[in-house]
Design an enzyme around this catalytic site. Sequence first.
Site, short mmCIF file in Angstrom:
data_model
loop_
_atom_site.label_atom_id
_atom_site.label_comp_id
_atom_site.label_asym_id
_atom_site.label_seq_id
_atom_site.Cartn_x
_atom_site.Cartn_y
_atom_site.Cartn_z
N LYS A 1 4.55 6.09 -13.61
CA LYS A 1 5.53 5.29 -13.93
C LYS A 1 5.44 4.57 -15.14
O LYS A 1 4.14 4.29 -15.49
CB LYS A 1 6.41 4.51 -12.68
CG LYS A 1 5.21 3.44 -12.33
CD LYS A 1 5.79 2.81 -10.95
CE LYS A 1 4.82 1.77 -10.58
NZ LYS A 1 4.99 1.01 -9.04
N TYR B 1 1.80 -21.49 -35.92
CA TYR B 1 2.93 -22.25 -35.54
C TYR B 1 2.81 -23.37 -34.86
O TYR B 1 2.03 -23.41 -33.91
CB TYR B 1 4.10 -21.21 -34.72
CG TYR B 1 4.59 -20.07 -35.53
CD1 TYR B 1 5.43 -20.39 -36.37
CD2 TYR B 1 4.49 -18.74 -35.06
CE1 TYR B 1 6.23 -19.32 -37.24
CE2 TYR B 1 4.89 -17.82 -35.99
CZ TYR B 1 5.88 -18.10 -36.95
OH TYR B 1 6.54 -17.16 -37.47
C1 LIG Z 1 3.76 1.34 -8.25
C2 LIG Z 1 3.66 1.74 -7.19
C3 LIG Z 1 2.56 2.53 -6.45
C4 LIG Z 1 1.11 2.37 -7.38
O1 LIG Z 1 0.78 1.27 -7.11
P1 LIG Z 1 -0.56 0.66 -7.70
O2 LIG Z 1 -0.80 -0.72 -7.17
O3 LIG Z 1 -0.46 0.62 -9.08
O4 LIG Z 1 -1.57 1.68 -7.28
C5 LIG Z 1 2.76 3.08 -5.22
N1 LIG Z 1 3.69 3.12 -4.57
C6 LIG Z 1 4.80 2.57 -5.03
C7 LIG Z 1 6.10 2.59 -4.28
C8 LIG Z 1 5.03 1.86 -6.42
O5 LIG Z 1 6.07 1.27 -6.57
#
Ligand SMILES: *Cc1c(COP(=O)(O)O)cnc(C)c1O
Length: 339
Positions: free
Chosen positions: A33, A238
Amino acid sequence: MATGTLHIDLNALVENWRALDRQSATATGAVVKADGYGLGAGRVARALADAGVRTFFVAVAEEAAAIRASLGPDPVIYVFSGHMEGDAQALSDLGAVPLLNSPEQVARHRTHLPDHPFGLQIDTGMNRLGIEAYDWSPEMSQDAALVMSHLACADEPGHQGNQDQLRAFLDMTAGILAPRSLAATGGILLGPEYHFDMTRPGIGLYGGLPFSGAKQVARLDLPVVQTRRVKAGEAVGYGHAFIAESDRVIATVSAGYADGLIRAMSGKASLFAGDTPCPLAGRVSMDLLTVDVTHLDEVPEHLSILGPHQSVDQLANAASTIGYEILTSLGQRYKRSYS
Ligand SMILES: *Cc1c(COP(=O)(O)O)cnc(C)c1O
Protein backbone atom coordinates in the site's frame (compact mmCIF):
# COMPACT_ATOMS: atom_id res chain seq x y z
CA MET A 1 18.18 18.56 -11.36
CA ALA A 2 16.14 16.26 -9.15
CA THR A 3 15.99 17.26 -5.49
CA GLY A 4 18.03 14.19 -4.62
CA THR A 5 18.59 10.57 -5.52
CA LEU A 6 16.60 7.87 -3.77
CA HIS A 7 18.45 4.57 -4.16
CA ILE A 8 16.20 1.56 -3.64
CA ASP A 9 17.93 -1.75 -3.06
CA LEU A 10 15.51 -4.38 -4.36
CA ASN A 11 17.85 -7.20 -3.34
CA ALA A 12 17.69 -6.01 0.26
CA LEU A 13 13.89 -5.84 -0.05
CA VAL A 14 13.75 -9.44 -1.27
CA GLU A 15 16.16 -10.57 1.45
CA ASN A 16 13.92 -8.94 4.06
CA TRP A 17 10.90 -10.77 2.65
CA ARG A 18 12.79 -14.08 2.71
CA ALA A 19 13.97 -13.47 6.28
CA LEU A 20 10.39 -12.78 7.43
CA ASP A 21 9.10 -15.74 5.42
CA ARG A 22 11.58 -18.01 7.23
CA GLN A 23 10.14 -16.91 10.59
CA SER A 24 6.90 -18.76 9.91
CA ALA A 25 5.86 -22.09 8.47
CA THR A 26 2.91 -20.48 6.66
CA ALA A 27 2.46 -18.44 3.50
CA THR A 28 3.92 -14.93 3.49
CA GLY A 29 2.25 -12.14 1.52
CA ALA A 30 3.49 -8.60 1.03
CA VAL A 31 1.84 -5.27 1.86
CA VAL A 32 2.50 -2.74 -0.93
CA LYS A 33 0.00 0.00 0.00
CA ALA A 34 0.92 3.70 -0.17
CA ASP A 35 2.98 3.14 -3.32
CA GLY A 36 4.98 0.37 -1.71
CA TYR A 37 5.62 2.42 1.45
CA GLY A 38 6.82 5.25 -0.79
CA LEU A 39 9.40 3.20 -2.68
CA GLY A 40 7.40 2.48 -5.86
CA ALA A 41 4.66 -0.15 -5.74
CA GLY A 42 5.16 -1.48 -9.27
CA ARG A 43 8.91 -2.05 -8.94
CA VAL A 44 8.65 -3.37 -5.40
CA ALA A 45 5.86 -5.78 -6.30
CA ARG A 46 7.72 -7.07 -9.36
CA ALA A 47 10.87 -7.79 -7.35
CA LEU A 48 8.82 -9.61 -4.72
CA ALA A 49 6.81 -11.56 -7.31
CA ASP A 50 10.07 -12.65 -8.97
CA ALA A 51 11.14 -13.94 -5.55
CA GLY A 52 7.95 -16.01 -5.28
CA VAL A 53 5.40 -13.76 -3.55
CA ARG A 54 1.89 -14.65 -4.72
CA THR A 55 -0.31 -12.50 -2.48
CA PHE A 56 -0.27 -8.71 -2.19
CA PHE A 57 -2.22 -6.29 -0.01
CA VAL A 58 -3.17 -2.66 -0.77
CA ALA A 59 -5.23 -0.14 1.20
CA VAL A 60 -7.74 0.99 -1.45
CA ALA A 61 -9.02 -0.48 -4.71
CA GLU A 62 -7.26 2.12 -6.91
CA GLU A 63 -3.90 1.01 -5.56
CA ALA A 64 -4.41 -2.42 -7.12
CA ALA A 65 -4.00 -0.89 -10.60
CA ALA A 66 -0.23 -0.38 -10.36
CA ILE A 67 0.25 -3.87 -8.95
CA ARG A 68 -1.87 -5.54 -11.61
CA ALA A 69 -0.15 -3.55 -14.38
CA SER A 70 3.23 -4.64 -13.08
CA LEU A 71 2.46 -8.30 -12.35
CA GLY A 72 -0.23 -9.43 -14.77
CA PRO A 73 -3.27 -11.53 -13.94
CA ASP A 74 -1.92 -14.21 -11.58
CA PRO A 75 -1.12 -12.78 -8.14
CA VAL A 76 -3.90 -12.26 -5.61
CA ILE A 77 -4.40 -8.62 -4.58
CA TYR A 78 -6.40 -7.97 -1.40
CA VAL A 79 -7.87 -4.55 -0.56
CA PHE A 80 -7.92 -3.67 3.17
CA SER A 81 -10.63 -0.99 2.91
CA GLY A 82 -13.00 -3.57 1.44
CA HIS A 83 -15.79 -2.81 -1.00
CA MET A 84 -16.70 0.89 -0.91
CA GLU A 85 -19.48 2.56 -2.85
CA GLY A 86 -18.32 2.89 -6.45
CA ASP A 87 -15.55 0.26 -6.16
CA ALA A 88 -17.29 -2.56 -8.04
CA GLN A 89 -15.92 -1.64 -11.47
CA ALA A 90 -12.34 -1.26 -10.28
CA LEU A 91 -12.45 -4.45 -8.19
CA SER A 92 -13.84 -6.33 -11.15
CA ASP A 93 -11.51 -4.84 -13.79
CA LEU A 94 -8.44 -5.30 -11.62
CA GLY A 95 -9.40 -8.69 -10.24
CA ALA A 96 -8.83 -7.34 -6.74
CA VAL A 97 -10.33 -9.04 -3.70
CA PRO A 98 -11.98 -6.77 -1.12
CA LEU A 99 -11.62 -7.57 2.57
CA LEU A 100 -15.18 -6.73 3.65
CA ASN A 101 -15.30 -4.75 6.90
CA SER A 102 -18.98 -4.46 7.83
CA PRO A 103 -22.41 -5.98 7.19
CA GLU A 104 -23.01 -3.04 4.81
CA GLN A 105 -19.96 -3.96 2.77
CA VAL A 106 -21.01 -7.62 2.73
CA ALA A 107 -24.43 -6.58 1.41
CA ARG A 108 -22.92 -4.22 -1.16
CA HIS A 109 -20.60 -6.93 -2.42
CA ARG A 110 -23.45 -9.44 -2.72
CA THR A 111 -25.48 -6.91 -4.68
CA HIS A 112 -22.84 -5.63 -7.08
CA LEU A 113 -20.34 -8.47 -7.45
CA PRO A 114 -22.11 -11.67 -6.31
CA ASP A 115 -19.67 -14.01 -8.06
CA HIS A 116 -16.50 -12.07 -7.30
CA PRO A 117 -14.17 -13.41 -4.59
CA PHE A 118 -14.03 -11.66 -1.21
CA GLY A 119 -12.30 -11.90 2.14
CA LEU A 120 -13.43 -10.62 5.53
CA GLN A 121 -11.73 -8.42 8.08
CA ILE A 122 -12.93 -8.77 11.66
CA ASP A 123 -12.26 -6.44 14.55
CA THR A 124 -10.55 -8.12 17.50
CA GLY A 125 -9.92 -5.05 19.63
CA MET A 126 -8.27 -2.34 17.56
CA ASN A 127 -11.59 -0.66 16.76
CA ARG A 128 -10.41 0.66 13.41
CA LEU A 129 -11.52 -1.64 10.59
CA GLY A 130 -13.40 -4.90 10.56
CA ILE A 131 -16.67 -6.58 11.40
CA GLU A 132 -17.49 -6.29 15.11
CA ALA A 133 -18.04 -9.39 17.22
CA TYR A 134 -21.76 -8.49 17.66
CA ASP A 135 -22.23 -8.44 13.86
CA TRP A 136 -20.15 -11.54 13.24
CA SER A 137 -21.13 -15.11 12.79
CA PRO A 138 -18.70 -17.79 11.62
CA GLU A 139 -21.11 -18.77 8.81
CA MET A 140 -20.29 -15.45 7.12
CA SER A 141 -16.90 -16.93 6.30
CA GLN A 142 -18.39 -19.50 3.97
CA ASP A 143 -16.72 -18.97 0.57
CA ALA A 144 -14.40 -16.30 1.97
CA ALA A 145 -10.90 -16.41 0.48
CA LEU A 146 -9.38 -15.11 3.74
CA VAL A 147 -10.49 -14.07 7.21
CA MET A 148 -8.13 -11.57 8.79
CA SER A 149 -7.70 -9.15 11.66
CA HIS A 150 -5.02 -6.61 12.58
CA LEU A 151 -3.02 -6.22 15.80
CA ALA A 152 -2.84 -2.78 17.42
CA CYS A 153 0.24 -3.32 19.62
CA ALA A 154 2.38 -5.92 17.86
CA ASP A 155 5.45 -3.67 18.00
CA GLU A 156 5.33 -4.07 21.81
CA PRO A 157 5.76 -7.82 22.40
CA GLY A 158 4.86 -7.60 26.09
CA HIS A 159 1.65 -5.65 25.53
CA GLN A 160 -1.42 -7.39 26.94
CA GLY A 161 -3.41 -6.28 23.88
CA ASN A 162 -1.61 -8.87 21.73
CA GLN A 163 -2.81 -11.83 23.77
CA ASP A 164 -6.29 -10.34 24.09
CA GLN A 165 -6.57 -9.91 20.32
CA LEU A 166 -5.18 -13.40 19.70
CA ARG A 167 -7.79 -14.85 22.05
CA ALA A 168 -10.58 -12.86 20.36
CA PHE A 169 -9.40 -13.94 16.90
CA LEU A 170 -9.30 -17.60 17.97
CA ASP A 171 -12.78 -17.33 19.50
CA MET A 172 -14.34 -15.59 16.52
CA THR A 173 -12.79 -17.90 13.92
CA ALA A 174 -13.06 -21.23 15.78
CA GLY A 175 -14.00 -24.02 13.41
CA ILE A 176 -14.12 -21.96 10.21
CA LEU A 177 -12.72 -23.41 7.01
CA ALA A 178 -11.43 -20.21 5.40
CA PRO A 179 -7.71 -19.45 5.69
CA ARG A 180 -6.86 -17.00 8.48
CA SER A 181 -4.38 -14.14 8.84
CA LEU A 182 -3.52 -12.02 11.90
CA ALA A 183 0.14 -10.99 11.69
CA ALA A 184 1.82 -8.03 10.02
CA THR A 185 5.56 -7.48 10.58
CA GLY A 186 5.24 -7.16 14.36
CA GLY A 187 2.90 -10.15 14.61
CA ILE A 188 5.33 -12.39 12.74
CA LEU A 189 7.95 -11.62 15.40
CA LEU A 190 5.50 -12.45 18.23
CA GLY A 191 5.76 -16.13 17.39
CA PRO A 192 4.00 -19.05 15.73
CA GLU A 193 0.65 -18.81 17.53
CA TYR A 194 0.12 -15.51 15.67
CA HIS A 195 0.95 -16.84 12.19
CA PHE A 196 -2.18 -18.82 11.16
CA ASP A 197 -2.30 -19.45 7.36
CA MET A 198 -0.92 -16.21 5.93
CA THR A 199 1.24 -13.36 7.22
CA ARG A 200 1.13 -9.80 5.85
CA PRO A 201 4.44 -7.99 6.41
CA GLY A 202 4.84 -4.41 5.24
CA ILE A 203 7.36 -2.20 7.03
CA GLY A 204 9.86 -5.01 7.66
CA LEU A 205 10.23 -5.54 3.90
CA TYR A 206 11.23 -1.90 3.52
CA GLY A 207 13.85 -2.01 6.25
CA GLY A 208 11.86 -0.63 9.18
CA LEU A 209 11.22 -1.50 12.81
CA PRO A 210 9.92 -3.58 14.49
CA PHE A 211 11.98 -5.93 12.25
CA SER A 212 15.31 -5.06 13.82
CA GLY A 213 17.14 -7.55 11.60
CA ALA A 214 15.99 -5.83 8.41
CA LYS A 215 18.46 -4.80 5.76
CA GLN A 216 18.21 -1.17 4.74
CA VAL A 217 16.38 -0.68 1.46
CA ALA A 218 16.38 3.10 1.00
CA ARG A 219 19.37 5.38 0.64
CA LEU A 220 18.84 9.07 0.01
CA ASP A 221 21.63 11.35 -1.26
CA LEU A 222 21.05 15.08 -1.53
CA PRO A 223 23.17 17.39 -3.70
CA VAL A 224 24.99 20.33 -2.13
CA VAL A 225 23.86 23.40 -4.05
CA GLN A 226 26.05 25.99 -2.35
CA THR A 227 28.51 26.38 0.54
CA ARG A 228 29.18 29.58 2.49
CA ARG A 229 31.09 30.95 5.47
CA VAL A 230 28.92 32.35 8.24
CA LYS A 231 30.52 34.59 10.83
CA ALA A 232 29.91 34.28 14.57
CA GLY A 233 26.64 36.00 15.41
CA GLU A 234 25.12 35.63 11.92
CA ALA A 235 21.87 33.72 11.47
CA VAL A 236 20.84 30.97 9.05
CA GLY A 237 17.46 30.32 7.44
CA TYR A 238 13.83 31.16 8.19
CA GLY A 239 13.14 32.84 11.50
CA HIS A 240 16.90 33.06 12.06
CA ALA A 241 16.41 29.88 14.05
CA PHE A 242 20.13 29.08 13.94
CA ILE A 243 22.61 31.66 15.20
CA ALA A 244 26.29 30.84 14.66
CA GLU A 245 28.10 30.83 18.02
CA SER A 246 31.42 30.82 16.18
CA ASP A 247 32.47 31.05 12.52
CA ARG A 248 30.76 28.21 10.65
CA VAL A 249 30.66 26.70 7.17
CA ILE A 250 27.10 26.06 6.05
CA ALA A 251 26.16 23.83 3.10
CA THR A 252 22.79 24.39 1.44
CA VAL A 253 21.38 21.08 0.27
CA SER A 254 18.58 20.35 -2.19
CA ALA A 255 15.36 18.77 -0.75
CA GLY A 256 13.04 19.90 2.00
CA TYR A 257 9.66 19.34 3.53
CA ALA A 258 8.03 19.13 0.10
CA ASP A 259 10.15 15.98 -0.32
CA GLY A 260 9.03 14.47 2.97
CA LEU A 261 11.92 15.79 5.08
CA ILE A 262 9.49 17.15 7.59
CA ARG A 263 9.99 20.40 9.51
CA ALA A 264 10.07 18.50 12.79
CA MET A 265 13.64 17.49 11.80
CA SER A 266 14.73 21.14 12.10
CA GLY A 267 17.66 21.48 14.47
CA LYS A 268 17.47 17.76 15.32
CA ALA A 269 18.51 15.53 12.42
CA SER A 270 21.92 15.14 10.80
CA LEU A 271 23.10 14.40 7.29
CA PHE A 272 26.22 12.35 6.64
CA ALA A 273 29.40 12.95 4.69
CA GLY A 274 30.64 9.37 4.56
CA ASP A 275 30.45 8.40 8.21
CA THR A 276 30.74 11.95 9.56
CA PRO A 277 27.48 13.44 10.86
CA CYS A 278 26.70 17.03 9.86
CA PRO A 279 23.85 18.58 11.88
CA LEU A 280 21.01 20.57 10.35
CA ALA A 281 21.43 24.27 11.08
CA GLY A 282 18.11 26.08 11.33
CA ARG A 283 14.74 25.25 9.89
CA VAL A 284 13.91 22.84 7.10
CA SER A 285 12.57 24.83 4.10
CA MET A 286 10.26 23.58 1.38
CA ASP A 287 13.06 22.73 -1.04
CA LEU A 288 16.29 23.21 0.92
CA LEU A 289 18.18 22.21 4.04
CA THR A 290 21.05 24.10 5.65
CA VAL A 291 23.73 21.92 7.20
CA ASP A 292 26.73 22.69 9.41
CA VAL A 293 29.79 21.26 7.63
CA THR A 294 32.45 23.30 9.43
CA HIS A 295 34.27 20.17 10.62
CA LEU A 296 34.68 18.62 7.14
CA ASP A 297 38.05 18.88 5.36
CA GLU A 298 36.20 18.92 2.06
CA VAL A 299 32.50 19.36 1.34
CA PRO A 300 31.31 16.45 -0.83
CA GLU A 301 28.94 16.83 -3.79
CA HIS A 302 26.23 14.97 -1.88
CA LEU A 303 25.25 14.55 1.72
CA SER A 304 23.29 11.49 2.71
CA ILE A 305 20.19 11.63 4.94
CA LEU A 306 19.30 7.93 4.69
CA GLY A 307 22.01 5.33 4.34
CA PRO A 308 24.32 2.99 6.22
CA HIS A 309 24.86 5.57 8.98
CA GLN A 310 21.25 6.61 9.41
CA SER A 311 18.31 4.26 9.02
CA VAL A 312 14.72 5.37 8.42
CA ASP A 313 14.00 4.76 12.10
CA GLN A 314 16.98 6.80 13.28
CA LEU A 315 15.88 9.68 11.07
CA ALA A 316 12.31 9.19 12.28
CA ASN A 317 13.48 9.36 15.91
CA ALA A 318 15.15 12.70 15.27
CA ALA A 319 11.81 14.00 14.02
CA SER A 320 9.75 12.32 16.79
CA THR A 321 7.91 10.11 14.32
CA ILE A 322 8.09 6.53 12.99
CA GLY A 323 9.88 5.00 10.01
CA TYR A 324 6.55 4.35 8.28
CA GLU A 325 5.85 8.09 8.10
CA ILE A 326 9.33 8.97 6.84
CA LEU A 327 9.13 6.41 4.02
CA THR A 328 5.58 7.13 2.90
CA SER A 329 6.24 10.90 2.89
CA LEU A 330 9.26 10.79 0.57
CA GLY A 331 7.38 12.28 -2.35
CA GLN A 332 7.82 12.35 -6.08
CA ARG A 333 10.63 14.82 -6.74
CA TYR A 334 13.61 12.51 -6.23
CA LYS A 335 15.37 10.69 -9.00
CA ARG A 336 14.75 7.04 -8.21
CA SER A 337 17.48 4.55 -8.82
CA TYR A 338 16.67 0.84 -8.43
CA SER A 339 19.31 -1.83 -8.03
C1 LIG B 1 -0.40 -1.75 6.94
C2 LIG B 1 -0.99 -3.05 7.32
C3 LIG B 1 -0.20 -4.20 7.36
C4 LIG B 1 1.30 -4.16 7.28
O1 LIG B 1 1.78 -3.70 8.52
P1 LIG B 1 3.33 -3.53 8.85
O2 LIG B 1 3.36 -3.09 10.26
O3 LIG B 1 3.81 -2.46 7.91
O4 LIG B 1 3.99 -4.82 8.60
C5 LIG B 1 -0.83 -5.42 7.55
N1 LIG B 1 -2.18 -5.48 7.73
C6 LIG B 1 -2.96 -4.39 7.73
C7 LIG B 1 -4.43 -4.53 7.93
C8 LIG B 1 -2.41 -3.14 7.54
O5 LIG B 1 -3.18 -2.04 7.56
